[in-house]
Structures are given as structure tokens and as C-alpha cells.
Write a protein that holds these residues in place. Structure first.
Motif, PDB file in Angstrom:
ATOM      1  N   LYS A  19       0.837  -1.209   0.000  1.00  0.00           N
ATOM      2  CA  LYS A  19       0.000   0.000   0.000  1.00  0.00           C
ATOM      3  C   LYS A  19       0.867   1.252   0.000  1.00  0.00           C
ATOM      4  N   MET A  20       1.936   1.249   0.772  1.00  0.00           N
ATOM      5  CA  MET A  20       2.807   2.417   0.856  1.00  0.00           C
ATOM      6  C   MET A  20       3.585   2.625  -0.436  1.00  0.00           C
ATOM      7  N   MET A  21       4.003   1.527  -1.059  1.00  0.00           N
ATOM      8  CA  MET A  21       4.795   1.626  -2.285  1.00  0.00           C
ATOM      9  C   MET A  21       3.962   1.992  -3.510  1.00  0.00           C
ATOM     10  N   THR A  22       2.739   1.459  -3.575  1.00  0.00           N
ATOM     11  CA  THR A  22       1.966   1.545  -4.815  1.00  0.00           C
ATOM     12  C   THR A  22       0.625   2.247  -4.687  1.00  0.00           C
ATOM     13  N   GLY A  23       0.152   2.423  -3.460  1.00  0.00           N
ATOM     14  CA  GLY A  23      -1.188   2.966  -3.261  1.00  0.00           C
ATOM     15  C   GLY A  23      -2.257   1.890  -3.279  1.00  0.00           C
ATOM     16  N   GLU A  24      -1.866   0.639  -3.560  1.00  0.00           N
ATOM     17  CA  GLU A  24      -2.795  -0.484  -3.583  1.00  0.00           C
ATOM     18  C   GLU A  24      -2.251  -1.614  -2.721  1.00  0.00           C
ATOM     19  N   SER A  25      -3.153  -2.440  -2.223  1.00  0.00           N
ATOM     20  CA  SER A  25      -2.746  -3.577  -1.404  1.00  0.00           C
ATOM     21  C   SER A  25      -2.505  -4.801  -2.280  1.00  0.00           C
ATOM     22  N   GLY A  26      -1.671  -5.716  -1.791  1.00  0.00           N
ATOM     23  CA  GLY A  26      -1.498  -6.994  -2.457  1.00  0.00           C
ATOM     24  C   GLY A  26      -0.202  -7.127  -3.236  1.00  0.00           C
ATOM     25  N   TRP A  27       0.221  -8.364  -3.373  1.00  0.00           N
ATOM     26  CA  TRP A  27       1.479  -8.678  -4.050  1.00  0.00           C
ATOM     27  C   TRP A  27       1.454  -8.284  -5.517  1.00  0.00           C
ATOM     28  N   ALA A  52      14.409   6.324  -4.596  1.00  0.00           N
ATOM     29  CA  ALA A  52      13.179   7.045  -4.930  1.00  0.00           C
ATOM     30  C   ALA A  52      12.013   6.584  -4.060  1.00  0.00           C
ATOM     31  N   LEU A  53      11.919   5.286  -3.823  1.00  0.00           N
ATOM     32  CA  LEU A  53      10.850   4.771  -2.961  1.00  0.00           C
ATOM     33  C   LEU A  53      11.018   5.286  -1.539  1.00  0.00           C
ATOM     34  N   ASN A  54      12.242   5.316  -1.049  1.00  0.00           N
ATOM     35  CA  ASN A  54      12.489   5.866   0.284  1.00  0.00           C
ATOM     36  C   ASN A  54      12.043   7.331   0.371  1.00  0.00           C
ATOM     37  N   ARG A  55      12.394   8.114  -0.644  1.00  0.00           N
ATOM     38  CA  ARG A  55      12.076   9.551  -0.621  1.00  0.00           C
ATOM     39  C   ARG A  55      10.583   9.812  -0.815  1.00  0.00           C
ATOM     40  N   ASP A  56      10.021   9.207  -1.827  1.00  0.00           N
ATOM     41  CA  ASP A  56       8.692   9.593  -2.292  1.00  0.00           C
ATOM     42  C   ASP A  56       7.556   8.783  -1.685  1.00  0.00           C
ATOM     43  N   THR A  57       7.835   7.552  -1.344  1.00  0.00           N
ATOM     44  CA  THR A  57       6.771   6.675  -0.866  1.00  0.00           C
ATOM     45  C   THR A  57       6.624   6.712   0.642  1.00  0.00           C
ATOM     46  N   TYR A  58       7.743   6.743   1.346  1.00  0.00           N
ATOM     47  CA  TYR A  58       7.684   6.663   2.802  1.00  0.00           C
ATOM     48  C   TYR A  58       7.746   8.028   3.468  1.00  0.00           C
ATOM     49  N   GLY A  59       7.890   9.073   2.678  1.00  0.00           N
ATOM     50  CA  GLY A  59       7.796  10.416   3.220  1.00  0.00           C
ATOM     51  C   GLY A  59       9.098  10.945   3.763  1.00  0.00           C
ATOM     52  N   SER A  60       9.275  12.239   3.691  1.00  0.00           N
ATOM     53  CA  SER A  60      10.522  12.866   4.128  1.00  0.00           C
ATOM     54  C   SER A  60      10.633  12.939   5.647  1.00  0.00           C
ATOM     55  N   SER A  61       9.525  12.708   6.357  1.00  0.00           N
ATOM     56  CA  SER A  61       9.557  12.831   7.811  1.00  0.00           C
ATOM     57  C   SER A  61      10.163  11.604   8.498  1.00  0.00           C
ATOM     58  N   SER A  62      10.354  10.524   7.752  1.00  0.00           N
ATOM     59  CA  SER A  62      10.940   9.323   8.345  1.00  0.00           C
ATOM     60  C   SER A  62      11.824   8.631   7.329  1.00  0.00           C
ATOM     61  N   GLU A  63      12.778   7.871   7.814  1.00  0.00           N
ATOM     62  CA  GLU A  63      13.658   7.136   6.933  1.00  0.00           C
ATOM     63  C   GLU A  63      12.901   6.005   6.258  1.00  0.00           C
ATOM     64  N   GLY A  64      13.193   5.813   4.989  1.00  0.00           N
ATOM     65  CA  GLY A  64      12.612   4.675   4.294  1.00  0.00           C
ATOM     66  C   GLY A  64      13.332   3.394   4.677  1.00  0.00           C
ATOM     67  N   ARG A 112      25.655   9.219  -4.013  1.00  0.00           N
ATOM     68  CA  ARG A 112      25.096   9.080  -5.353  1.00  0.00           C
ATOM     69  C   ARG A 112      23.571   8.942  -5.347  1.00  0.00           C
ATOM     70  N   TYR A 113      22.998   8.360  -4.272  1.00  0.00           N
ATOM     71  CA  TYR A 113      21.568   8.057  -4.260  1.00  0.00           C
ATOM     72  C   TYR A 113      20.891   8.812  -3.115  1.00  0.00           C
ATOM     73  N   ALA A 114      20.309   9.952  -3.419  1.00  0.00           N
ATOM     74  CA  ALA A 114      19.643  10.745  -2.389  1.00  0.00           C
ATOM     75  C   ALA A 114      18.466   9.971  -1.814  1.00  0.00           C
ATOM     76  N   GLY A 115      18.515   9.707  -0.514  1.00  0.00           N
ATOM     77  CA  GLY A 115      17.443   8.970   0.139  1.00  0.00           C
ATOM     78  C   GLY A 115      17.809   7.543   0.489  1.00  0.00           C
ATOM     79  N   LEU A 116      18.965   7.068   0.011  1.00  0.00           N
ATOM     80  CA  LEU A 116      19.402   5.708   0.301  1.00  0.00           C
ATOM     81  C   LEU A 116      20.696   5.765   1.096  1.00  0.00           C
ATOM     82  N   THR A 117      20.630   5.341   2.354  1.00  0.00           N
ATOM     83  CA  THR A 117      21.802   5.418   3.225  1.00  0.00           C
ATOM     84  C   THR A 117      22.619   4.126   3.146  1.00  0.00           C
TER      85      THR A 117
END
Length: 257
Positions: free
Chosen positions: A47-55, A82-94, A106-111
Motif C-alpha cells: 500500500k505504501m509503495m503503490t497505493g494499492e494492497s497486495g502482491w 526514490a521509494l524511500n524519498r517519495d513513498t515513505y515520506g521525508s519525515s521518516s527514513e525509508g 550518489r543516491y539521495a534517500g538511500l543510506t
């Protein structure tokens, strides 16, 4: 017949898999194919990654967003960032983490290091049931499986599109062992369930693959495979629902000690 082949690229490997599926269908045979990567993320992440539930939503997202060339060049680190930045929100680490040390910055949002917490947990039920299994969120360093899962699910979604009418993804579409009517069955396996020691002159990976194939062939003949693909007692009803709708499971987990 048994053979072990080290195939250079994922594209060549999937060509062989697809042709093996075609051969099975044309010959009126049933095929059970195991892949050594996870088929889903911990419940709640679809749901967090895609906006929909399920595999299915995760597989569709990966097949559309992962770029993987015939030369094995891919964008998994960029997509995870990108998923860390955009899907899980800037207020928390992805949850995704890890990249080659020479790629610092090199990858903004990936530690490069593990986050302090994970929005929906670090492990699936399957990893918790199998000692030593790695987290899907870790993308780099020894023994990691995260990038293989991202790439693998995308490639399997393409395979599923070609053989949709004849292919079932275990355990999602088979409800563990409740519906095995389709001739092609694709499942998640974990070679380390079987303890092996590399044969002289053979790399450990080859020994593991050969051992796993042999054990599965014998289990199929004896009927034990039916038990391995059945719902394990370690899953209650809530866990079973999460596994069947989103997380997936490892064949034999909960059955093989």
C-alpha cells in the motif's frame, strides 16, 4: 535429468525458464519451478509503495519501474532511493538501505547503513521462520538479497504475463496447496534450508542448487512435496492471510527442520 548451468545474465536465464515452460506445456507435463528470492515485502508495504494492497501491485510496480538491461545493468539502487524519498515520506527514513561504499552521495534517500526503524517491520513471516534469512530491505554487502528480489519479481511478472492462463504463483494463487490445477507453478525457494558442503572442485552455489533440485525431485516422487507446499502450523489465521495476500512464503519453511 539433472544439469547445473551458470548462466551469465538474467535475460538469458529467463529465456531458458520461458522455453522450459513452453516445453512442459507442449509435452503435456507439469512443471514446478523454484526461484531463490522473495516474492513480496512485509505486509503493509504494498500500500505504501503503490497505493494499492497486495502482491500483484508490487510486482506490477517493479516490472514498470525497474530497468534491467541484457548486460545486467539495472537501476535498483536508484529506485530504492526514490521509494524511500517519495513513498515513505521525508519525515521518516525509508526501509531500503545499503549501497557500494564507492557510491557515497550518489543516491539521495538511500543510506549505506541500516535505518533505526522500519515502517512495517524489517522481516516477513518467512524470514522469521527461517534462521539466517536476510532482510529484503538490505541492498548491498555480504549475503544480501534485496536487489535480487526487486529484479526477480519484475522478471517473474513478465513470465506471468506470457503464461497467465497456465501458470500459478505459489502460495498466492494456489492458497498454499489448495489449488494446484494449473500445469505451471512458480514458487519461492531457499537453498540454505538444506545443509550442504561444497563438493571438491564445485562452488557452494552449484552444490546447493543441485542438492535442492535432487531433494525436491525425491520429495515429489514420495509425496513429501505436497507437505512442503502446504500451510505450516507455525502460521495462525492472521499470518496466513498476510502471507497469501502480500508477503509470500518459502517452500518447506515450517516443515523442514
Amino acid at each position: 535429468m539433472q544439469w547445473v548451468r551458470n548462466i551469465a545474465t538474467r535475460f538469458e536465464a529467463m529465456k531458458l525458464v520461458a522455453q522450459t515452460c513452453r516445453n512442459a506445456l507442449s509435452g503435456g507435463k507439469r512443471l514446478f519451478a523454484g526461484f531463490d528470492f522473495a516474492f513480496g515485502y512485509p505486509v503493509g508495504n504494498a500500500k505504501m509503495m503503490t497505493g494499492e494492497s497486495g502482491w500483484q501491485a508490487v510486482w506490477h510496480m517493479l516490472v514498470t519501474r525497474v530497468d534491467d538491461t541484457a548486460q545486467n545493468i539495472n537501476n535498483t539502487y536508484q529506485l530504492a532511493a526514490a521509494l524511500n524519498r517519495d513513498t515513505y515520506g521525508s519525515s521518516s527514513e525509508g526501509p531500503f538501505w545499503g549501497h557500494p561504499h564507492q557510491h557515497v552521495g550518489r543516491y539521495a534517500g538511500l543510506t549505506p547503513t541500516k535505518p533505526a526503524s522500519f515502517p512495517n517491520g524489517e522481516y516477513r513471516y518467512a524470514e522469521r521462520a527461517v534462521p539466517g534469512a536476510k532482510s529484503l530491505w538490505q541492498l548491498a554487502y555480504n549475503g544480501t538479497v534485496g536487489r535480487q528480489a526487486m529484479l526477480g519479481m519484475g522478471h517473474l511478472e513478465k513470465l506471468r504475463g506470457e503464461f497467465f492462463d497456465d501458470l500459478a504463483i505459489w502460495p498466492f494463487e494456489t492458497q498454499f496447496a489448495e489449488d494446484l490445477s494449473k500445469p505451471l507453478c512458480i514458487a519461492e525457494v531457499y537453498p540454505s534450508l538444506f545443509k550442504v558442503k561444497a563438493e571438491p572442485g564445485e562452488v557452494l552455489d552449484a552444490t546447493q542448487v543441485r542438492t535442492l533440485a535432487s531433494r525436491f525431485a525425491v520429495a515429489d516422487q514420495t509425496g513429501e512435496l505436497q507437505t512442503w507446499i502446504s500451510r505450516p502450523d507455525c502460521l495462525n489465521d492472521k499470518a496466513t492471510a498476510d502471507v497469501l495476500t502480500e508477503e509470500g512464503w518459502i517452500v518447506g519453511a515450517g516443515h523442514i527442520n
